[in-house]
Design a protein around this motif. Structure first.
Motif, PDB file in Angstrom:
ATOM      1  N   PHE A  30      54.639  94.236  18.353  1.00  0.00           N
ATOM      2  CA  PHE A  30      54.963  92.858  18.745  1.00  0.00           C
ATOM      3  C   PHE A  30      55.101  92.762  20.262  1.00  0.00           C
ATOM      4  O   PHE A  30      55.441  93.735  20.927  1.00  0.00           O
ATOM      5  CB  PHE A  30      56.271  92.401  18.087  1.00  0.00           C
ATOM      6  N   ASP A  31      54.853  91.590  20.776  1.00  0.00           N
ATOM      7  CA  ASP A  31      55.067  91.321  22.189  1.00  0.00           C
ATOM      8  C   ASP A  31      56.520  91.637  22.542  1.00  0.00           C
ATOM      9  O   ASP A  31      57.422  91.414  21.735  1.00  0.00           O
ATOM     10  CB  ASP A  31      54.754  89.833  22.449  1.00  0.00           C
ATOM     11  N   ARG A  32      56.735  92.121  23.738  1.00  0.00           N
ATOM     12  CA  ARG A  32      58.059  92.568  24.178  1.00  0.00           C
ATOM     13  C   ARG A  32      59.152  91.502  23.963  1.00  0.00           C
ATOM     14  O   ARG A  32      60.271  91.828  23.593  1.00  0.00           O
ATOM     15  CB  ARG A  32      58.002  92.987  25.649  1.00  0.00           C
ATOM     16  N   LYS A  33      58.810  90.225  24.183  1.00  0.00           N
ATOM     17  CA  LYS A  33      59.822  89.173  24.064  1.00  0.00           C
ATOM     18  C   LYS A  33      60.330  88.991  22.634  1.00  0.00           C
ATOM     19  O   LYS A  33      61.386  88.398  22.424  1.00  0.00           O
ATOM     20  CB  LYS A  33      59.304  87.841  24.614  1.00  0.00           C
ATOM     21  N   TRP A  34      59.610  89.535  21.627  1.00  0.00           N
ATOM     22  CA  TRP A  34      60.020  89.384  20.231  1.00  0.00           C
ATOM     23  C   TRP A  34      60.657  90.649  19.660  1.00  0.00           C
ATOM     24  O   TRP A  34      61.168  90.626  18.541  1.00  0.00           O
ATOM     25  CB  TRP A  34      58.829  88.999  19.355  1.00  0.00           C
ATOM     26  N   ARG A  35      60.644  91.732  20.388  1.00  0.00           N
ATOM     27  CA  ARG A  35      61.104  93.015  19.823  1.00  0.00           C
ATOM     28  C   ARG A  35      62.574  93.018  19.427  1.00  0.00           C
ATOM     29  O   ARG A  35      62.934  93.600  18.409  1.00  0.00           O
ATOM     30  CB  ARG A  35      60.794  94.158  20.784  1.00  0.00           C
ATOM     31  N   THR A  36      63.427  92.379  20.210  1.00  0.00           N
ATOM     32  CA  THR A  36      64.846  92.331  19.841  1.00  0.00           C
ATOM     33  C   THR A  36      65.016  91.559  18.539  1.00  0.00           C
ATOM     34  O   THR A  36      65.802  91.948  17.674  1.00  0.00           O
ATOM     35  CB  THR A  36      65.691  91.700  20.963  1.00  0.00           C
ATOM     36  N   SER A  37      64.269  90.489  18.369  1.00  0.00           N
ATOM     37  CA  SER A  37      64.319  89.710  17.134  1.00  0.00           C
ATOM     38  C   SER A  37      63.869  90.553  15.941  1.00  0.00           C
ATOM     39  O   SER A  37      64.484  90.513  14.867  1.00  0.00           O
ATOM     40  CB  SER A  37      63.433  88.474  17.264  1.00  0.00           C
ATOM     41  N   LEU A  39      64.001  93.816  15.770  1.00  0.00           N
ATOM     42  CA  LEU A  39      65.063  94.807  15.572  1.00  0.00           C
ATOM     43  C   LEU A  39      66.217  94.208  14.757  1.00  0.00           C
ATOM     44  O   LEU A  39      66.708  94.832  13.814  1.00  0.00           O
ATOM     45  CB  LEU A  39      65.581  95.316  16.921  1.00  0.00           C
ATOM     46  N   VAL A  40      66.632  93.002  15.110  1.00  0.00           N
ATOM     47  CA  VAL A  40      67.715  92.339  14.381  1.00  0.00           C
ATOM     48  C   VAL A  40      67.298  92.089  12.928  1.00  0.00           C
ATOM     49  O   VAL A  40      68.092  92.287  12.005  1.00  0.00           O
ATOM     50  CB  VAL A  40      68.155  91.039  15.091  1.00  0.00           C
ATOM     51  N   SER A  41      66.047  91.711  12.702  1.00  0.00           N
ATOM     52  CA  SER A  41      65.554  91.546  11.329  1.00  0.00           C
ATOM     53  C   SER A  41      65.650  92.858  10.555  1.00  0.00           C
ATOM     54  O   SER A  41      66.048  92.867   9.385  1.00  0.00           O
ATOM     55  CB  SER A  41      64.105  91.064  11.330  1.00  0.00           C
ATOM     56  N   GLY A  42      65.297  93.947  11.211  1.00  0.00           N
ATOM     57  CA  GLY A  42      65.421  95.263  10.578  1.00  0.00           C
ATOM     58  C   GLY A  42      66.866  95.604  10.259  1.00  0.00           C
ATOM     59  O   GLY A  42      67.163  96.151   9.188  1.00  0.00           O
ATOM     60  N   LEU A  43      67.762  95.285  11.174  1.00  0.00           N
ATOM     61  CA  LEU A  43      69.186  95.548  10.927  1.00  0.00           C
ATOM     62  C   LEU A  43      69.706  94.728   9.754  1.00  0.00           C
ATOM     63  O   LEU A  43      70.440  95.240   8.899  1.00  0.00           O
ATOM     64  CB  LEU A  43      70.009  95.233  12.181  1.00  0.00           C
ATOM     65  N   ILE A  44      69.332  93.460   9.705  1.00  0.00           N
ATOM     66  CA  ILE A  44      69.766  92.589   8.609  1.00  0.00           C
ATOM     67  C   ILE A  44      69.316  93.168   7.266  1.00  0.00           C
ATOM     68  O   ILE A  44      70.111  93.285   6.325  1.00  0.00           O
ATOM     69  CB  ILE A  44      69.230  91.154   8.791  1.00  0.00           C
ATOM     70  N   THR A  45      68.050  93.514   7.170  1.00  0.00           N
ATOM     71  CA  THR A  45      67.528  93.993   5.895  1.00  0.00           C
ATOM     72  C   THR A  45      68.052  95.392   5.552  1.00  0.00           C
ATOM     73  O   THR A  45      68.281  95.691   4.378  1.00  0.00           O
ATOM     74  CB  THR A  45      65.985  93.951   5.874  1.00  0.00           C
ATOM     75  N   LEU A  87      67.637  84.143  19.293  1.00  0.00           N
ATOM     76  CA  LEU A  87      66.572  84.966  19.876  1.00  0.00           C
ATOM     77  C   LEU A  87      65.214  84.276  19.790  1.00  0.00           C
ATOM     78  O   LEU A  87      64.408  84.354  20.719  1.00  0.00           O
ATOM     79  CB  LEU A  87      66.525  86.334  19.188  1.00  0.00           C
ATOM     80  N   ILE A  88      64.964  83.609  18.691  1.00  0.00           N
ATOM     81  CA  ILE A  88      63.693  82.904  18.531  1.00  0.00           C
ATOM     82  C   ILE A  88      63.627  81.686  19.454  1.00  0.00           C
ATOM     83  O   ILE A  88      62.609  81.414  20.077  1.00  0.00           O
ATOM     84  CB  ILE A  88      63.478  82.502  17.056  1.00  0.00           C
ATOM     85  N   LEU A  89      64.748  80.983  19.565  1.00  0.00           N
ATOM     86  CA  LEU A  89      64.760  79.748  20.348  1.00  0.00           C
ATOM     87  C   LEU A  89      65.038  79.969  21.835  1.00  0.00           C
ATOM     88  O   LEU A  89      64.935  79.035  22.624  1.00  0.00           O
ATOM     89  CB  LEU A  89      65.793  78.773  19.758  1.00  0.00           C
ATOM     90  N   LYS A  90      65.353  81.201  22.194  1.00  0.00           N
ATOM     91  CA  LYS A  90      65.635  81.522  23.604  1.00  0.00           C
ATOM     92  C   LYS A  90      64.441  81.187  24.496  1.00  0.00           C
ATOM     93  O   LYS A  90      64.615  80.692  25.600  1.00  0.00           O
ATOM     94  CB  LYS A  90      66.012  82.999  23.721  1.00  0.00           C
TER      95      LYS A  90
END
Length: 175
Positions: A30-37, A39-45, A87-90
């Motif tokens: 994924f593009d760098r600007k989406w990687r934290t998002s 990561l958070v999705s991975g943590l949630i699941t 993170l998505i709306l940032k």
């Protein structure tokens, strides 16, 4: 006899673990600007997978709803979902105040829901009313309020991701 509840928890745990593996292993694509998002999705699941596994064990040992484990799961994953909205709306200019507002409302929703379900059942209607009000404020904000306006302003992938999260909150949290 078949234990449908235990089987459902098992399938849920495996699905969440598979999703976590997907998110963690695909982060770099994924593009760098989406990687934290991502990561958070991975943590949630991942957190959900671990808790579903515990809930399955609890159900098998006690044949009763694992209320405590459900709320422990939610008190971790639901605020993280609020972080996802931010993170998505940032990229559309979302401020941290939006994230903190959603987190606060989600904690109110969960704590009052737990009190009504597990602590003060005689007044469950009151706790459910407060919990439901917090839920509906979140739903309003993401579907029609400031979060929606930011998503529309950004358009494209941001709007699409926002809409997917909105449906998850509307349907998934309502269940």
């Amino acid at each position: 006899s078949i234990d449908y509840v235990g089987f459902t928890f098992f399938v849920g745990a495996m699905a969440m673990m598979a999703a976590a593996a997907f998110f963690f292993l695909s982060m770099n694509s994924f593009d760098r600007k989406w990687r934290t998002s991502i990561l958070v999705s991975g943590l949630i699941t991942f957190i959900a997978a671990v808790h579903y596994w515990y809930m399955r064990d609890y159900w098998q040992a006690n044949a009763e709803s694992p209320t405590f484990f459900r709320y422990v799961d939610w008190v971790l994953t639901v605020p993280l979902m609020c972080v996802e909205f931010f993170l998505i709306l940032k990229v559309a200019g979302a401020k941290k105040s939006l994230m903190w507002r959603l987190i606060f409302l989600s904690v109110v929703m969960l704590v009052t829901g737990y009190i009504g379900e597990a602590v003060d059942r005689d007044n469950a209607w009151l706790w459910g009313l407060i919990s439901g009000a917090a839920y509906f404020v979140i739903v309003y904000d993401i579907w029609l309020g400031s979060a929606k306006k930011l998503a529309v302003k950004a358009g494209g992938a941001v709007l699409s991701a926002h809409k997917t999260l909105c449906w998850f909150v509307l349907v998934g949290w309502a269940i």
